[in-house]
Design a protein around this motif. Structure first.
Motif, mmCIF file in Angstrom:
data_model
loop_
_atom_site.group_PDB
_atom_site.id
_atom_site.type_symbol
_atom_site.label_atom_id
_atom_site.label_comp_id
_atom_site.label_asym_id
_atom_site.label_seq_id
_atom_site.Cartn_x
_atom_site.Cartn_y
_atom_site.Cartn_z
ATOM 1 N N PHE A 75 4.613 -2.111 4.442
ATOM 2 C CA PHE A 75 3.969 -1.191 3.513
ATOM 3 C C PHE A 75 5.004 -0.207 2.994
ATOM 4 N N ASN A 76 4.682 0.409 1.884
ATOM 5 C CA ASN A 76 5.542 1.412 1.273
ATOM 6 C C ASN A 76 4.925 2.800 1.423
ATOM 7 N N TYR A 77 5.761 3.784 1.481
ATOM 8 C CA TYR A 77 5.307 5.175 1.550
ATOM 9 C C TYR A 77 5.033 5.655 0.128
ATOM 10 N N ASP A 78 3.852 6.211 -0.088
ATOM 11 C CA ASP A 78 3.459 6.654 -1.420
ATOM 12 C C ASP A 78 3.557 8.163 -1.619
ATOM 13 N N GLY A 79 3.959 8.879 -0.586
ATOM 14 C CA GLY A 79 3.999 10.342 -0.690
ATOM 15 C C GLY A 79 5.273 10.847 -1.344
ATOM 16 N N TRP A 85 9.779 9.334 3.538
ATOM 17 C CA TRP A 85 10.191 8.169 2.765
ATOM 18 C C TRP A 85 11.284 7.417 3.514
ATOM 19 N N ILE A 86 12.270 8.127 4.028
ATOM 20 C CA ILE A 86 13.359 7.504 4.794
ATOM 21 C C ILE A 86 12.807 6.864 6.069
ATOM 22 N N LEU A 87 11.935 7.584 6.770
ATOM 23 C CA LEU A 87 11.337 7.065 7.999
ATOM 24 C C LEU A 87 10.577 5.761 7.733
ATOM 25 N N LYS A 89 11.057 3.684 5.244
ATOM 26 C CA LYS A 89 12.050 2.663 4.874
ATOM 27 C C LYS A 89 12.637 2.016 6.125
ATOM 28 N N VAL A 90 12.961 2.836 7.123
ATOM 29 C CA VAL A 90 13.528 2.336 8.376
ATOM 30 C C VAL A 90 12.495 1.470 9.108
ATOM 31 N N LYS A 91 11.246 1.961 9.166
ATOM 32 C CA LYS A 91 10.178 1.190 9.828
ATOM 33 C C LYS A 91 9.964 -0.159 9.133
ATOM 34 N N LYS A 92 9.966 -0.137 7.790
ATOM 35 C CA LYS A 92 9.752 -1.362 7.031
ATOM 36 C C LYS A 92 10.879 -2.362 7.297
ATOM 37 N N LYS A 93 12.103 -1.891 7.336
ATOM 38 C CA LYS A 93 13.250 -2.757 7.605
ATOM 39 C C LYS A 93 13.142 -3.375 8.999
ATOM 40 N N LYS A 94 12.735 -2.561 9.974
ATOM 41 C CA LYS A 94 12.573 -3.041 11.350
ATOM 42 C C LYS A 94 11.493 -4.129 11.414
ATOM 43 N N ILE A 95 10.365 -3.910 10.730
ATOM 44 C CA ILE A 95 9.289 -4.894 10.715
ATOM 45 C C ILE A 95 9.755 -6.199 10.063
ATOM 46 N N LYS A 96 10.508 -6.099 8.976
ATOM 47 C CA LYS A 96 11.010 -7.299 8.305
ATOM 48 C C LYS A 96 11.932 -8.097 9.225
ATOM 49 N N ILE A 97 12.774 -7.412 9.989
ATOM 50 C CA ILE A 97 13.669 -8.086 10.937
ATOM 51 C C ILE A 97 12.845 -8.783 12.024
#
Length: 180
Positions: A75-79, A85-87, A89-97
């Motif tokens: 998911f993307n952060y909409d706020g 936003w950075i947090l 992005k990091v979570k999304k990258k971790k989930i993708k891995i």
């Protein structure tokens, strides 16, 4: 005669044509004096939308303990907070891995689908062996696949195709794998 109708998805709370045909068949066989049960496998609560005869039984075989391999959603952060936003992005990258590792470990999307199908098919086999119907009527090609995948039965199985056969039978895995 004991008749088992199988609509593996969308029967509970479903108001489409297949659900209507399933109800019509169940009530018709019941009116003729047959013992009728409709079986589904849905992670949902509710009831059939169309009216069933009182003696028609509906069974949901869903069991949360049956293993299921699932990719984690991204998911993307909409706020507007740049730190969040950075947090995210990091979570999304971790989930993708993690998802890539899971896909690699299980043979890709097709491998995950087949493993999950195998788990569900075992549950169906156990249920059907317990019920011992005289005939099984599946309401979709997906329902037929659910109950017969790596299973053998001596019970006659009829598949009721209620849509477009050219579409229903074009890909049993419900999506097109990329051409390699």
């Amino acid at each position: 005669m004991k008749i088992l109708l199988v609509q593996h998805q969308n029967f509970i709370n479903g108001s489409g044509g297949t659900e209507k045909i399933c109800t019509f068949l169940a009530n018709g066989f019941s009116d003729l004096g047959h013992t009728v049960e409709i079986a589904t496998n849905q992670d949902i609560t509710g009831k059939p939308v169309f009216t069933l005869n009182e003696d028609v039984k509906v069974t949901n075989i869903f069991d949360k303990n049956i293993p299921k391999i699932e990719l984690k959603p991204t998911f993307n952060y909409d706020g507007f907070n740049p730190f969040k936003w950075i947090l995210y992005k990091v979570k999304k990258k971790k989930i993708k891995i993690e998802n890539k590792k899971l896909l690699r470990k299980n043979g890709g999307k097709d491998g995950i689908y087949i493993k999950n199908l195998n788990y569900r098919a075992r549950a169906w086999k156990s249920f059907i062996d317990d019920r011992q119907p005289d005939v099984i009527i599946t309401m979709t090609i997906g329902s037929l696949l659910e109950i017969t995948f790596e299973n053998e039965y001596k019970i006659p199985i009829l598949n009721s195709t209620n849509g477009r056969p050219d579409y229903d039978y074009s890909d049993i895995l419900w999506y097109r794998s990329p051409v390699k």
